[in-house]
Design a protein around this motif. Structure first.
Motif, PDB file in Angstrom:
ATOM      1  N   LYS A 159     -17.636  57.284 -19.992  1.00 24.39           N
ATOM      2  CA  LYS A 159     -16.284  56.924 -20.402  1.00 24.39           C
ATOM      3  C   LYS A 159     -15.432  58.148 -20.745  1.00 24.39           C
ATOM      4  N   SER A 160     -16.063  59.308 -20.920  1.00 23.48           N
ATOM      5  CA  SER A 160     -15.333  60.514 -21.296  1.00 23.48           C
ATOM      6  C   SER A 160     -15.032  61.363 -20.068  1.00 23.48           C
ATOM      7  N   PRO A 161     -13.822  61.947 -19.988  1.00 27.55           N
ATOM      8  CA  PRO A 161     -13.509  62.835 -18.862  1.00 27.55           C
ATOM      9  C   PRO A 161     -14.125  64.228 -19.008  1.00 27.55           C
ATOM     10  N   LEU A 162     -14.688  64.539 -20.185  1.00 24.59           N
ATOM     11  CA  LEU A 162     -15.236  65.870 -20.414  1.00 24.59           C
ATOM     12  C   LEU A 162     -16.448  66.119 -19.528  1.00 24.59           C
ATOM     13  N   ALA A 163     -16.419  67.236 -18.789  1.00 23.56           N
ATOM     14  CA  ALA A 163     -17.534  67.606 -17.919  1.00 23.56           C
ATOM     15  C   ALA A 163     -18.284  68.825 -18.452  1.00 23.56           C
ATOM     16  N   VAL A 164     -17.535  69.823 -18.919  1.00 21.00           N
ATOM     17  CA  VAL A 164     -18.141  71.075 -19.379  1.00 21.00           C
ATOM     18  C   VAL A 164     -17.345  71.585 -20.579  1.00 21.00           C
ATOM     19  N   ARG A 165     -18.044  72.118 -21.557  1.00 20.27           N
ATOM     20  CA  ARG A 165     -17.373  72.791 -22.680  1.00 20.27           C
ATOM     21  C   ARG A 165     -17.909  74.211 -22.779  1.00 20.27           C
ATOM     22  N   VAL A 166     -17.018  75.181 -22.762  1.00 17.89           N
ATOM     23  CA  VAL A 166     -17.366  76.586 -22.932  1.00 17.89           C
ATOM     24  C   VAL A 166     -16.951  77.007 -24.334  1.00 17.89           C
ATOM     25  N   VAL A 167     -17.917  77.382 -25.150  1.00 17.28           N
ATOM     26  CA  VAL A 167     -17.654  77.750 -26.545  1.00 17.28           C
ATOM     27  C   VAL A 167     -17.597  79.267 -26.670  1.00 17.28           C
ATOM     28  N   LEU A 168     -16.581  79.760 -27.377  1.00 18.60           N
ATOM     29  CA  LEU A 168     -16.394  81.194 -27.567  1.00 18.60           C
ATOM     30  C   LEU A 168     -16.764  81.609 -28.982  1.00 18.60           C
ATOM     31  N   ASP A 169     -16.804  82.916 -29.202  1.00 24.08           N
ATOM     32  CA  ASP A 169     -17.137  83.430 -30.532  1.00 24.08           C
ATOM     33  C   ASP A 169     -16.042  83.069 -31.534  1.00 24.08           C
ATOM     34  N   GLU A 170     -16.441  82.958 -32.774  1.00 24.37           N
ATOM     35  CA  GLU A 170     -15.540  82.535 -33.849  1.00 24.37           C
ATOM     36  C   GLU A 170     -14.458  83.579 -34.093  1.00 24.37           C
TER      37      GLU A 170
END
Length: 292
Positions: free
Chosen positions: A94-105
């Motif tokens: 149900k979510s369109p999210l495919a990939v999440r790229v997390v960066l440094d704080e």
């Protein structure tokens, strides 16, 4: 579908946001999106972003010798997040999210990129490779139409090689010319006042010159209009400057005739009869075959 101008603008926007930042994690929310396994995604954790570039319609994030490459397909997009959730995303139909790229704080926030894909047909692709050429779609790309090396003579050679193929299909075939899709091929042919069904090798010298300038100007102007815009603004900018694509039934901004539509390959095309086909509507060949 994001095409050359939008992907170029995305690359420019992300280059400024990501340069020198560390990628701390890549979360996969749609398992079908990941197309490679060597190197593993964990290999890019801690890598510093050196550059963001475009290859045709592919977006390439280069980090410490690795390349995180995205192809946004028909309905993909990239959204910048000033602060992503601490909890990794869960796979969901149900979510369109495919990939999440997390960066440094930074400043107490954890920024990142959400790569999404609308609709039920999932074609978005993610690759982690040591060289962009390892991605088959990039290795097969034709010349980039905005490169200085893409000259009138190069275009002439392409059209001669393609022979009697319809000019619309030649323009949007990625192995022939990189980066032009359904929308901008419609716009280029409208600017050139040329029928989308015209055989590629049938152009006169004057028509070749006109088409070459339409390719360079249509794409170049779109890139310049998009320069400096955030990703969230690019779709609206593109739509507001289309003359025929997606405007079936509306007035042509050049002559006032009604923009028409016919089926083409796996989609449809839009054109102006007065500007492009001598006032004659094109036959919808796919529909004609279905009705036999």
């Amino acid at each position: 579908m994001p095409e050359l101008p939008e992907v170029e603008a995305l690359a420019q926007d992300l280059r400024g946001r990501l340069a020198g930042r560390a990628i701390t994690k890549v979360h996969i929310a749609a398992f079908s999106a990941l197309k490679t396994y060597d190197p593993p995604l964990a290999a890019i954790e801690g890598a510093l972003v050196d550059d963001v570039r475009r290859h045709g319609k592919f977006l390439d994030v280069e980090a410490s010798g690795l390349h995180l490459v995205f192809h946004l397909a028909r309905a993909g997009w990239v959204r910048w997040k000033d602060d992503v959730p601490a909890v990794p995303p869960r796979p969901s139909n149900k979510s369109p999210l495919a990939v999440r790229v997390v960066l440094d704080e930074a400043d107490g926030l954890t920024p990142g990129l959400d790569v999404t894909e609308a609709g039920t047909k999932k074609s978005l692709a993610l690759y982690l490779v040591r060289s962009p050429g390892e991605v088959e779609g990039i290795a097969r790309l034709g010349p980039d139409p905005l490169a200085e090396s893409f000259t009138r003579d190069v275009l002439a050679g392409i059209l001669e090689t393609e022979g009697r193929k319809q000019i619309k299909g030649v323009l949007r075939h990625q192995g022939t010319i990189a980066g032009i899709g359904n929308a901008y091929s419609d716009e280029i042919l409208h600017a050139a006042r040329m029928s989308p069904f015209k055989p590629a090798s049938s152009l006169t010298d004057d028509e070749l010159t006109t088409l070459f300038r339409a390719v360079k100007d249509t794409l170049g102007d779109a890139v310049e209009r998009s320069r400096g815009l955030a990703a969230s603004e690019l779709k609206a900018e593109k739509k507001s400057h289309l003359a025929v694509h997606g405007r079936t039934g509306l007035a042509c901004p050049v002559c006032g005739d009604t923009v028409r539509e016919v089926s083409f390959a796996d989609s449809s095309l839009q054109y102006c009869p007065t500007c492009q086909t001598g006032g004659k509507p094109l036959a919808d060949r796919r529909m004609s075959r279905l009705l036999k």
